[in-house]
Write an enzyme that holds these catalytic residues in place. Structure first.
Site, short mmCIF file in Angstrom:
data_model
loop_
_atom_site.label_atom_id
_atom_site.label_comp_id
_atom_site.label_asym_id
_atom_site.label_seq_id
_atom_site.Cartn_x
_atom_site.Cartn_y
_atom_site.Cartn_z
N ASP A 11 0.87 -1.18 0.00
CA ASP A 11 0.00 0.00 0.00
C ASP A 11 0.90 1.23 0.00
OD1 ASP A 11 -2.35 -1.42 0.02
OD2 ASP A 11 -2.62 -1.32 2.19
N ASP A 130 -13.28 -4.18 -2.06
CA ASP A 130 -13.20 -3.83 -0.64
C ASP A 130 -14.60 -4.01 -0.07
OD1 ASP A 130 -10.50 -3.14 -0.72
OD2 ASP A 130 -10.95 -1.12 -1.43
#
Length: 259
Positions: A11, A130
Site C-alpha cells: 500500500d 473492498d
C-alpha cells in the site's frame, strides 16, 4: 493441484509504503521499491501495489514508483489505485505491470472491465473488492456490501452479486479484501472468502487479516482461496515469506518453493 500463491501487498501513499488498520490510521513504514526487492528475493509469487489515495484524491497513479518497482522484480506485478480508463491501464502495463487492478472505477463504470479484457486479455484484469459486513437486507442479501474510494463510500451493491457480474464482464481474477479484517492480524474473513470463491470460476486472492502462517493455511483450505495477500506480517518482519511457505509445506499445502 495448482500451487497456492503468496502475494505481499504494498500500500503506497505519497510514494511511501504505508499500513493501517481497517483503512484508518495509516503510518508510513518504508520504501516500496526496497520492500518489493526484499519480498521478491524471499520467494514471493507476485507483488501487488496499491496507490491507496489516488482514487479518493482524484489524481493519477504514481507511475514513476510503478516503473521503479517493475525494474526491481522478476515476478508478476499487479497495480491498482487511480485506474479510471483504458489509457490508465495502458500506462501501467507499459510501465512494467503484468496486471491492472480496478476497484472504484469498475463500480462506477463497469465497462472498463470488458474494455480492459478485450485490449489486454482477461488475465491482465483484476477486480479489486473492498467489502464490509452489514445487515442482511433485500438490497444486500449476502450481508456483505461493496465499499469504494478507499473505504470512504458505501455503494449499496451486494458483494456476491458484484463478483459474479464482474466475472461475466471479463475480470480474470478477484482480489477480495475484508475491511473488517484489514490490518488486524487476527485472520482472514473465512466466510466471505469461501462464499465468493465457491460462486465464481476465476481465481480469488484473499486479503485482509493475515497475522501468522496458520491464517494463510485456513484461508487457502477452508476459504478455498487460490492465493493469500499478506502485508503486516512481513512489513514488520514478524515472518519471512520463506518461513510462511515452509509452514504451508508442512501442512501439505502446495506453493512454489525456492529450495
Amino acid at each position: 493441484m495448482l500451487s497456492k500463491r503468496i502475494i505481499p501487498c504494498l500500500d503506497v501513499r505519497d510514494g511511501k509504503l504505508t499500513k493501517g488498520i481497517k483503512f484508518k490510521g495509516n503510518v508510513d513504514i518504508g520504501d516500496p521499491v526496497e520492500a518489493a526487492r526484499e519480498y521478491y528475493e524471499q520467494g514471493a509469487d507476485e507483488i501487488v501495489f496499491y496507490d491507496i489515495t489516488a482514487s479518493s484524491d482524484k489524481r493519477d497513479i504514481m507511475i514513476d514508483v510503478v516503473r521503479r518497482v517493475a525494474e526491481t522484480i522478476f515476478i508478476p506485478f499487479s497495480v491498482g489505485g487511480g485506474i479510471r480508463n483504458l489509457e490508465d491501464m495502458r500506462r501501467v502495463i507499459l510501465a512494467g505491470a503484468e496486471k491492472v487492478s480496478v476497484n472504484s472505477a469498475a463500480v462506477d463504470e463497469p465497462k472498463i472491465i470488458t474494455q480492459g479484457a478485450k485490449a489486454f486479455g482477461i488475465q491482465c484484469v483484476v477486480l479489486g473488492m473492498d467489502v464490509k459486513k452489514v445487515e442482511v437486507s433485500g438490497t444486500i442479501p449476502s450481508g456483505y456490501e461493496m465499499v469504494i474510494h478507499g473505504g470512504r463510500k458505501f455503494t449499496g451493491i451486494d458483494a456476491l452479486w458484484w463478483a459474479k457480474e464482474a466475472e461475466n464482464l471479463g475480470a480474470g481474477e478477484i482480489c477480495l479484501n475484508s475491511i473488517d479484517a484489514d490490518g488486524t492480524q487476527n485472520g482472514y474473513e473465512l466466510n466471505l472468502t469461501a462464499m465468493i470463491s465457491e460462486n465464481v470460476r476465476i481465481p480469488v486472492i484473499a486479503s485482509g487479516g493475515a497475522g501468522k502462517p496458520e491464517h494463510l493455511a485456513e484461508v487457502l483450505t477452508k476459504g478455498n482461496a487460490d492465493a493469500a495477500l499478506i502485508a503486516s506480517m512481513v512489513h514488520y518482519r514478524t515472518y519471512t515469506i520463506e518461513e510462511i511457505k515452509k509452514y504451508l509445506y508442512e501442512q501439505k499445502i502446495k506453493t512454489r518453493m525456492l529450495w
